[in-house]
Every structure is written in C-alpha cells, then in structure tokens.
Design a protein around this motif. Structure first.
Motif, PDB file in Angstrom:
ATOM      1  N   ASP A 206       0.832  -1.205   0.000  1.00  0.00           N
ATOM      2  CA  ASP A 206       0.000   0.000   0.000  1.00  0.00           C
ATOM      3  C   ASP A 206       0.868   1.256   0.000  1.00  0.00           C
ATOM      4  N   GLY A 207       1.973   1.219   0.740  1.00  0.00           N
ATOM      5  CA  GLY A 207       2.874   2.374   0.785  1.00  0.00           C
ATOM      6  C   GLY A 207       3.530   2.658  -0.552  1.00  0.00           C
ATOM      7  N   ALA A 208       3.783   1.609  -1.326  1.00  0.00           N
ATOM      8  CA  ALA A 208       4.394   1.803  -2.650  1.00  0.00           C
ATOM      9  C   ALA A 208       3.452   2.532  -3.594  1.00  0.00           C
ATOM     10  N   CYS A 209       2.157   2.410  -3.355  1.00  0.00           N
ATOM     11  CA  CYS A 209       1.179   3.080  -4.224  1.00  0.00           C
ATOM     12  C   CYS A 209       1.295   4.598  -4.138  1.00  0.00           C
ATOM     13  N   ASP A 210       1.883   5.108  -3.064  1.00  0.00           N
ATOM     14  CA  ASP A 210       2.108   6.551  -2.956  1.00  0.00           C
ATOM     15  C   ASP A 210       3.193   7.009  -3.917  1.00  0.00           C
ATOM     16  N   TRP A 211       4.226   6.207  -4.086  1.00  0.00           N
ATOM     17  CA  TRP A 211       5.427   6.662  -4.796  1.00  0.00           C
ATOM     18  C   TRP A 211       5.549   6.154  -6.219  1.00  0.00           C
ATOM     19  N   PHE A 212       4.779   5.128  -6.586  1.00  0.00           N
ATOM     20  CA  PHE A 212       4.815   4.595  -7.946  1.00  0.00           C
ATOM     21  C   PHE A 212       3.435   4.711  -8.578  1.00  0.00           C
TER      22      PHE A 212
END
Length: 239
Positions: A206-212
């Motif tokens: 879920d955190g990766a969805c912020d940056w990618f």
C-alpha cells in the motif's frame, strides 16, 4: 432578471475573492500553509508523503540531473552511468547502478535514476516505518528480480505486442527482504501469512502506491505471486 444579474454578480465576486485568498495562502512569501501542503514549495525527499508530493517530484524530475541530486540527499548508495541503448525499444536513460537505499542494502540494481529515487523514497517512508512498527526491527536488505529486461508485456493470456516498462528500466520487481536479525520475508512464501509478516507485506504494498504509478502484488494475478511490480508508466493502478 435583475435579481439573477445581481446574484451572478455576487457569485462572481465571491469566487474572485476566494481565488485571491487561495492565491495569497499559496504564493505569499510568508504563506501560513505548511510546505508539504503548498504545491509551490520545492520537493523535499525527507518529508512525509502528501497530496502534492508527486506533483512536486514530477516537476523537479523534468530536469534529469536533479534525480541524482535528490538520491544523494537521501544517502543512497548509487553510481551514475552513461545511457544504455540496445534498440529503440530497449534502453536505459539516466542510468544508475543502485546498491543501497537508506538503511537497507540492495543487490546491484541497474535501472534509471527515477526508479531508483522512487525506490529510495518508498524505502524511507513506507518500508522501514512498517518494519519497525510491525516487526520491531529494520530491513537490512531488499531482494529484487531486476529492473531492465528487453521484452513485451506478459499477461496470463500470453505476451502482448506492446513492450514492458522493464524494457526501458522504468519498473522494478521486488521479491523479498532480509531483516536486521537475519530473518527472511518473501512475497511468495509470506503474502498469505495471517501474522505480522503478511501484514507487513500488505502494508508496504500500500505504501508503494504513494510513490509509484503502478503497484502490482499477488492480489493482481498469478504472474505476480512471487514479487511486487513497481513502475512509473502511463497508467495508474494499485493492486
């Protein structure tokens, strides 16, 4: 009719006044808005993610040399290299080899600087915080399946004609992690785990969805059962 004209005039005046207030909040030298909520302030790689983070990041990355500057600010272990061009479809511009991001070591990763930077931002703001919160320790090593691969897109129905984001190193596949105490966590083995390991993997996805722009996990399809796919391509997807 006169009333409608008067009402339109009032609405126009209110809209104009509101626009002036917003402009003042954003553009005045002493704007009361915090930097993270002000779209005009420079991108700060150490700041927590906000609604304007990617707007600022995309703006600064229009100048390719700024990517390396930001990576250095984050303390990443990387080396800048000349562009790699195999064909028109398969190449790496703004190429780097990344060996570490923040607190974690990474097996040498040949990729484009922008992917390395997004990976470092994810490592700092999502990966390590989730590791401390859920596992009580840091991630020491990030394991991957590479970034560059000259091939078309793969689907459960076979290959497509369009080239993969991997063909220009505009993507990276993350397979697992080694914690500070040597414990291993893999997407393949631990995704469905109902304890802290599984929760950790789902949280950092879920955190990766912020940056990618695109984040794909085992929830997407069987081709991703053993890794996370991150890219900054043309679509937006978080699955």
């Amino acid at each position: 009719m006169r009333f409608l004209r008067w009402l339109n005039g009032v609405m126009f005046s209110l809209c104009l006044l509101w626009s002036m207030v917003i402009a003042g909040l954003i553009y005045l030298p002493n704007s009361p808005l915090p930097d993270m909520w002000n779209p005009t302030t420079p991108f700060d790689p150490t700041a927590q993610f906000s609604a304007f983070s990617n707007i600022k990041l995309n703006r600064v990355l229009k100048n390719p040399t700024q990517c390396g500057v930001l990576l250095a600010q984050m303390g990443a272990n990387f080396q800048s290299l000349s562009d790699r061009v195999e064909t028109n479809d398969c190449n790496i511009t703004n190429r780097v080899v990344m060996r570490g991001a923040g607190q974690s070591v990474i097996a040498p990763l040949e990729t484009k600087c922008e992917i390395a930077l997004r990976l470092a931002l994810w490592e700092r703001h999502a990966l390590q915080s989730a590791a401390f919160e859920l596992l009580g320790q840091s991630v020491a090593r990030v394991e991957h399946f590479a970034s560059f691969s000259c091939r078309p897109i793969r689907t459960t129905n076979g290959q497509r004609r369009r080239m993969s984001e991997h063909a220009t190193a505009n993507a990276v596949d993350i397979a697992g992690f080694v914690l500070a105490d040597g414990q291993k966590i893999s997407v393949l083995s631990d995704w469905d785990d109902q304890s802290e390991k599984g929760e950790f993997l789902r949280t950092i996805r879920d955190g990766a969805c912020d940056w990618f722009k695109v984040t794909l996990s085992p929830d997407y399809n069987a081709l991703h059962k053993d890794h996370f796919h991150f890219d900054q391509g043309r679509w937006n997807s978080c699955r």
